[in-house]
Design a protein around this motif. Structure first.
Motif, mmCIF file in Angstrom:
data_model
loop_
_atom_site.group_PDB
_atom_site.id
_atom_site.type_symbol
_atom_site.label_atom_id
_atom_site.label_comp_id
_atom_site.label_asym_id
_atom_site.label_seq_id
_atom_site.Cartn_x
_atom_site.Cartn_y
_atom_site.Cartn_z
ATOM 1 N N TYR A 108 0.799 -1.226 0.000
ATOM 2 C CA TYR A 108 0.000 0.000 0.000
ATOM 3 C C TYR A 108 0.836 1.282 0.000
ATOM 4 N N GLU A 121 -0.023 4.009 2.456
ATOM 5 C CA GLU A 121 -1.098 4.980 2.296
ATOM 6 C C GLU A 121 -2.134 4.784 3.408
ATOM 7 N N ASN A 122 -2.489 5.876 4.083
ATOM 8 C CA ASN A 122 -3.413 5.866 5.225
ATOM 9 C C ASN A 122 -2.890 5.022 6.397
#
Length: 228
Positions: free
Chosen positions: A111, A114-115
């Motif tokens: 990912y 991300e976040n």
């Protein structure tokens, strides 16, 4: 007789497996507590933004699986909570550090984080270390404190078989506490890590000198009828 022996064997196997399973379940439960708790601290104990919370829950099964593998590989369940010590803390440090590093690395590949706040890489292993080591050493402290409240000579019993069970039961029944059973030693490895009436089997006969010093033993009692 055969059915009785089978029942005893099944009970023995269950008792032997029950404690590591319970400890493993405790450790796994601490993973989501540490993971989500680190998000809570990152956002100052306020509401976690929806995007971050959703990602945290989404990747949690992966984090738990990686951490469980690290627990197993680093032998987290060789020690006994009653005698949690520095080697146990080192094993926890290695398991937590390796699991956290692998988790963050894989999440970066999947990912690009991300976040996933960068501070989680520090907060999560720190919290997990506290949640795993804290209960272990608190349990040891409580057991040691309980033993220290008793008066009388501290006894190490050689032999954790039927004779040892009868001996420790007799000692515990005596209200005067002239002798306080602290631990067993037994050369049968399968008995190590078990306990009889709350008194743990801490090692083999070869370890007696070290155990005597470590546990401040005053008296050794033999519970081996076949001993010469």
């Amino acid at each position: 007789v055969g059915e009785s022996l089978m029942a005893r064997g099944s009970r023995f196997s269950f008792d032997r497996l029950r404690r590591p399973i319970l400890v493993f379940a405790h450790d796994l439960l601490m993973v989501p507590v540490a993971w989500l708790g680190s998000y809570g601290v990152r956002f100052n104990l306020s509401v976690i933004p929806e995007d971050f919370y959703s990602r945290a829950v989404q990747v949690l099964p992966l984090v738990i699986a990686i951490q469980a593998l690290a627990f197993y590989l680093f032998g987290m369940y060789r020690g006994v909570w009653r005698f949690a010590s520095l080697p146990d803390l080192v094993r926890i440090l290695k398991a937590v550090g390796t699991g956290a590093a692998l988790s963050i690395g894989i999440l970066f590949l999947l990912y690009r984080l991300e976040n996933i706040p960068r501070s989680i890489a520090l907060l999560y292993p720190l919290f997990l270390l506290i949640f795993l080591s804290g209960p272990r050493f608190l349990y040891r402290w409580s057991r040691d404190h309980k033993l220290n409240l008793k008066t009388g000579k501290r006894v190490l019993i050689v032999g954790a078989g039927q004779a040892g069970e009868m001996l420790v039961r007799d000692l515990l029944r005596k209200h005067g506490h002239d002798h306080v059973p602290v631990a067993f030693v037994d050369d049968k490895v399968r008995r190590h890590g078990q306990d009889l009436h709350g008194v743990p089997v801490v090692g083999s006969c070869a370890a007696i000198p070290d155990i005597v010093d470590r546990l401040d033993i005053d008296l050794i009692m033999l519970a081996v009828p076949s001993a010469r």
